[in-house]
Scaffold this motif. Structure first.
Motif, PDB file in Angstrom:
ATOM      1  N   ALA A   1      30.378  46.949  37.979  1.00  0.00           N
ATOM      2  CA  ALA A   1      31.414  46.744  38.995  1.00  0.00           C
ATOM      3  C   ALA A   1      32.700  46.226  38.361  1.00  0.00           C
ATOM      4  O   ALA A   1      33.805  46.665  38.706  1.00  0.00           O
ATOM      5  CB  ALA A   1      30.911  45.772  40.059  1.00  0.00           C
ATOM      6  N   THR A   2      32.555  45.297  37.433  1.00  0.00           N
ATOM      7  CA  THR A   2      33.731  44.748  36.755  1.00  0.00           C
ATOM      8  C   THR A   2      34.467  45.822  35.971  1.00  0.00           C
ATOM      9  O   THR A   2      35.702  45.900  35.994  1.00  0.00           O
ATOM     10  CB  THR A   2      33.313  43.614  35.818  1.00  0.00           C
ATOM     11  N   ILE A   3      33.718  46.661  35.264  1.00  0.00           N
ATOM     12  CA  ILE A   3      34.334  47.714  34.459  1.00  0.00           C
ATOM     13  C   ILE A   3      35.075  48.699  35.343  1.00  0.00           C
ATOM     14  O   ILE A   3      36.164  49.179  34.998  1.00  0.00           O
ATOM     15  CB  ILE A   3      33.265  48.428  33.623  1.00  0.00           C
ATOM     16  N   SER A   4      34.512  49.007  36.512  1.00  0.00           N
ATOM     17  CA  SER A   4      35.187  49.934  37.435  1.00  0.00           C
ATOM     18  C   SER A   4      36.530  49.365  37.881  1.00  0.00           C
ATOM     19  O   SER A   4      37.538  50.092  37.941  1.00  0.00           O
ATOM     20  CB  SER A   4      34.284  50.191  38.650  1.00  0.00           C
ATOM     21  N   VAL A   5      36.550  48.071  38.195  1.00  0.00           N
ATOM     22  CA  VAL A   5      37.810  47.437  38.605  1.00  0.00           C
ATOM     23  C   VAL A   5      38.806  47.438  37.457  1.00  0.00           C
ATOM     24  O   VAL A   5      40.004  47.710  37.642  1.00  0.00           O
ATOM     25  CB  VAL A   5      37.540  46.003  39.091  1.00  0.00           C
ATOM     26  N   TRP A   6      38.322  47.166  36.241  1.00  0.00           N
ATOM     27  CA  TRP A   6      39.221  47.100  35.087  1.00  0.00           C
ATOM     28  C   TRP A   6      39.808  48.471  34.757  1.00  0.00           C
ATOM     29  O   TRP A   6      40.941  48.568  34.308  1.00  0.00           O
ATOM     30  CB  TRP A   6      38.487  46.514  33.881  1.00  0.00           C
ATOM     31  N   LYS A   7      39.062  49.519  34.984  1.00  0.00           N
ATOM     32  CA  LYS A   7      39.600  50.862  34.759  1.00  0.00           C
ATOM     33  C   LYS A   7      40.710  51.181  35.755  1.00  0.00           C
ATOM     34  O   LYS A   7      41.672  51.874  35.415  1.00  0.00           O
ATOM     35  CB  LYS A   7      38.478  51.896  34.860  1.00  0.00           C
ATOM     36  N   ILE A   8      40.572  50.644  36.957  1.00  0.00           N
ATOM     37  CA  ILE A   8      41.631  50.848  37.952  1.00  0.00           C
ATOM     38  C   ILE A   8      42.871  50.042  37.594  1.00  0.00           C
ATOM     39  O   ILE A   8      44.008  50.520  37.710  1.00  0.00           O
ATOM     40  CB  ILE A   8      41.114  50.458  39.355  1.00  0.00           C
ATOM     41  N   LEU A   9      42.664  48.808  37.113  1.00  0.00           N
ATOM     42  CA  LEU A   9      43.790  47.928  36.816  1.00  0.00           C
ATOM     43  C   LEU A   9      44.525  48.307  35.541  1.00  0.00           C
ATOM     44  O   LEU A   9      45.751  48.140  35.446  1.00  0.00           O
ATOM     45  CB  LEU A   9      43.298  46.475  36.706  1.00  0.00           C
ATOM     46  N   PHE A  10      43.791  48.809  34.535  1.00  0.00           N
ATOM     47  CA  PHE A  10      44.400  49.041  33.227  1.00  0.00           C
ATOM     48  C   PHE A  10      44.241  50.474  32.727  1.00  0.00           C
ATOM     49  O   PHE A  10      44.546  50.750  31.565  1.00  0.00           O
ATOM     50  CB  PHE A  10      43.788  48.082  32.184  1.00  0.00           C
TER      51      PHE A  10
ATOM     52  N   TYR B   1      31.590  35.560  37.448  1.00  0.00           N
ATOM     53  CA  TYR B   1      30.542  35.382  36.436  1.00  0.00           C
ATOM     54  C   TYR B   1      29.267  36.122  36.805  1.00  0.00           C
ATOM     55  O   TYR B   1      28.537  36.581  35.909  1.00  0.00           O
ATOM     56  CB  TYR B   1      30.252  33.886  36.270  1.00  0.00           C
ATOM     57  N   ILE B   2      28.968  36.244  38.096  1.00  0.00           N
ATOM     58  CA  ILE B   2      27.715  36.861  38.516  1.00  0.00           C
ATOM     59  C   ILE B   2      27.866  38.322  38.901  1.00  0.00           C
ATOM     60  O   ILE B   2      26.864  38.991  39.174  1.00  0.00           O
ATOM     61  CB  ILE B   2      27.103  36.076  39.693  1.00  0.00           C
ATOM     62  N   LEU B   3      29.093  38.829  38.912  1.00  0.00           N
ATOM     63  CA  LEU B   3      29.290  40.241  39.249  1.00  0.00           C
ATOM     64  C   LEU B   3      28.631  41.140  38.197  1.00  0.00           C
ATOM     65  O   LEU B   3      28.677  40.844  37.007  1.00  0.00           O
ATOM     66  CB  LEU B   3      30.781  40.567  39.319  1.00  0.00           C
ATOM     67  N   PRO B   4      28.022  42.258  38.612  1.00  0.00           N
ATOM     68  CA  PRO B   4      27.465  43.202  37.628  1.00  0.00           C
ATOM     69  C   PRO B   4      28.550  43.765  36.726  1.00  0.00           C
ATOM     70  O   PRO B   4      29.706  43.940  37.143  1.00  0.00           O
ATOM     71  CB  PRO B   4      26.853  44.300  38.510  1.00  0.00           C
ATOM     72  N   THR B   5      28.187  44.035  35.490  1.00  0.00           N
ATOM     73  CA  THR B   5      29.158  44.557  34.524  1.00  0.00           C
ATOM     74  C   THR B   5      29.754  45.877  34.986  1.00  0.00           C
ATOM     75  O   THR B   5      30.951  46.128  34.820  1.00  0.00           O
ATOM     76  CB  THR B   5      28.490  44.730  33.157  1.00  0.00           C
TER      77      THR B   5
END
Length: 285
Positions: A112-121, A106-110
């Protein structure tokens, strides 16, 4: 008592002034653009802009996508949070550590989250390879009609943990004597949860649902970071529609769409307010 009230007013004034200056005035002032044409010089057209927006096929698609996403994700997030809260409600050290870990998403910066999601999907991810195998064509899950699935996972991952912590806090306020009495009466664990826990935390569940539902309306930031202003059409939300017309300086369209959406929000919050009052009355009795 009067001095306490004056102090309270003094504390509230800065926030109230900011709300009036940055929210109330622009909202009321937007009527100027909503009732005038985008031509020069502008002409008074009344509610013609609102009627034109309602008849626009792209607006209706964006509005439906926004409503559909909220109707799917908000209940799922609340149910998932309830399950997590029931599992990790104990006061053990392990449960406390897990609850703290659930807040990280919930507190992670957007960014950082988007970077992980690009790797996963992304295009070269294992998830994309699996879907491509069954679809018989190579595809990028973040740039196709499958984009809705990663967005739903992203929303649930970011919010369910925070919601569960709120529910756990409500559960821990329930007196243990109520469970002991129910157990003496022969209630099973499921019956205790259904007849004791759920009624007593129902006001908190409604608050969590409000957080969840309003959170689905703010998913635009993540979708924009993943796919820009023109994602797959099934995730093209009302915020995309408003943002794209704002970039084109179509103020009449922007304000008209905003007022339509504000009316829908007012209606939904009115229904939620009634439900919250009913829940409070139920727990009071």
């Amino acid at each position: 008592m009067k001095s306490m009230k004056r102090e309270a007013v003094g504390y509230l004034l800065p926030g109230l002034a900011g709300t009036v200056l940055f929210y109330v005035f622009p909202f009321v002032g937007g009527l100027y653009y909503a009732m005038r044409s985008d031509t020069f010089p502008p002409k008074f057209v009344g509610f013609a802009n609102i009627a034109a927006v309602l008849q626009n096929a792209v607006f209706r698609t964006a509005l439906w996508n926004t409503i559909a996403f909220s109707l799917v994700c908000a209940p799922i997030a609340v149910l998932l949070a309830l399950v997590l809260a029931c599992i990790f409600r104990s006061a053990s050290a392990a449960s406390r550590r897990i609850r703290a870990a659930m807040l990280v998403s919930y507190i992670l910066p957007t960014a950082a989250t988007i970077s992980v999601w690009k790797i996963l999907f992304g295009y070269n991810s294992a998830a994309a390879a699996l879907v491509s195998h069954f679809a018989n064509q190579r595809m990028d899950l973040l740039q196709s009609e499958w984009q809705m699935i990663p967005i739903i996972f992203l929303y649930l991952w970011r919010n369910a943990g925070f919601f569960s912590v709120l529910l756990i806090a409500a559960m821990q306020l329930i007196h243990q004597e109520l469970y002991d009495f129910a157990e003496m009466e022969g209630a099973s664990a499921l019956q205790k949860h259904w007849h004791v826990t759920m009624p007593l935390i129902s006001p908190t569940i409604i608050i969590v649902f409000i957080f969840s539902w309003t959170g689905t309306l703010k998913i635009f930031k993540e979708v924009y970071a993943l796919s820009g202003g023109y994602p797959a059409m099934n995730v093209y939300t009302l915020q995309h529609y408003i943002n794209n017309h704002l970039a084109k300086l179509n103020y009449a369209t922007v304000t008209s769409a905003s007022y339509i959406f504000a009316g829908i929000l007012a209606l939904v919050f009115g229904i939620i307010y009634r439900l919250e009052n009913a829940a409070h009355d139920f727990t009071a009795n």
